[in-house]
Motif scaffolding. Structure first.
Motif, mmCIF file in Angstrom:
data_model
loop_
_atom_site.group_PDB
_atom_site.id
_atom_site.type_symbol
_atom_site.label_atom_id
_atom_site.label_comp_id
_atom_site.label_asym_id
_atom_site.label_seq_id
_atom_site.Cartn_x
_atom_site.Cartn_y
_atom_site.Cartn_z
ATOM 1 N N ILE A 44 0.854 -1.348 -0.135
ATOM 2 C CA ILE A 44 0.056 0.073 0.013
ATOM 3 C C ILE A 44 1.005 1.308 0.054
ATOM 4 O O ILE A 44 0.601 2.057 -0.860
ATOM 5 C CB ILE A 44 -0.991 -0.059 1.217
ATOM 6 N N PRO A 45 1.993 1.486 0.799
ATOM 7 C CA PRO A 45 2.544 2.601 0.577
ATOM 8 C C PRO A 45 3.502 2.769 -0.469
ATOM 9 O O PRO A 45 3.341 4.052 -0.984
ATOM 10 C CB PRO A 45 3.665 2.319 1.795
ATOM 11 N N ASP A 46 3.806 1.868 -1.298
ATOM 12 C CA ASP A 46 4.429 2.131 -2.615
ATOM 13 C C ASP A 46 3.250 2.464 -3.713
ATOM 14 O O ASP A 46 3.482 3.350 -4.390
ATOM 15 C CB ASP A 46 4.920 0.719 -3.009
ATOM 16 N N ARG A 47 1.926 1.815 -3.415
ATOM 17 C CA ARG A 47 0.856 2.241 -4.445
ATOM 18 C C ARG A 47 0.776 3.873 -4.086
ATOM 19 O O ARG A 47 0.160 4.358 -4.976
ATOM 20 C CB ARG A 47 -0.313 1.290 -3.994
ATOM 21 N N ILE A 48 0.502 4.047 -2.737
ATOM 22 C CA ILE A 48 0.284 5.591 -2.547
ATOM 23 C C ILE A 48 1.128 6.372 -3.086
ATOM 24 O O ILE A 48 1.054 7.624 -3.550
ATOM 25 C CB ILE A 48 0.305 5.690 -1.091
#
Length: 104
Positions: A44-48
């Motif tokens: 999720i942090p990479d997607r954000i």
């Protein structure tokens, strides 16, 4: 073994899709589901960050745009991307307790 996750195109990640109450899963299956969620949650942090980069590009374009209709479209796209980021953070934070079950 069937997957208990379904890809969500809007968010760009797989989300849990439980077909029965959590308590009805065996302890082994619960552990498998939690391990899979931990893997998804970790992305999720990479997607954000990817979405934030797109927002920055659109904001740069907006700063140079003279056409009102194009400016409105860019504003709408930025708002939609910001909404996706918000939803991703909700999934990430709301489900920390689930991830904590992996490491009692």
């Amino acid at each position: 073994m069937t997957s208990n996750f379904e890809y969500n195109g809007r968010l760009g990640i797989a989300l849990p899709r439980l077909e029965q109450p959590w308590e009805d899963y065996t302890a082994a299956r619960q552990s498998e589901i939690l391990a899979e969620w931990e893997t998804v949650r970790g992305t999720i942090p990479d997607r954000i960050a990817q979405i934030e980069e797109t927002i920055n590009q659109k904001q740069d374009a907006l700063g140079e745009e003279d056409n009102f209709e194009t400016s409105c479209r860019l504003n709408w796209e930025i708002a939609e991307l910001a909404s996706i980021i918000n939803d991703l953070w909700l999934w990430y934070r709301t489900h920390q307790d689930i991830s904590a079950r992996l490491h009692p």
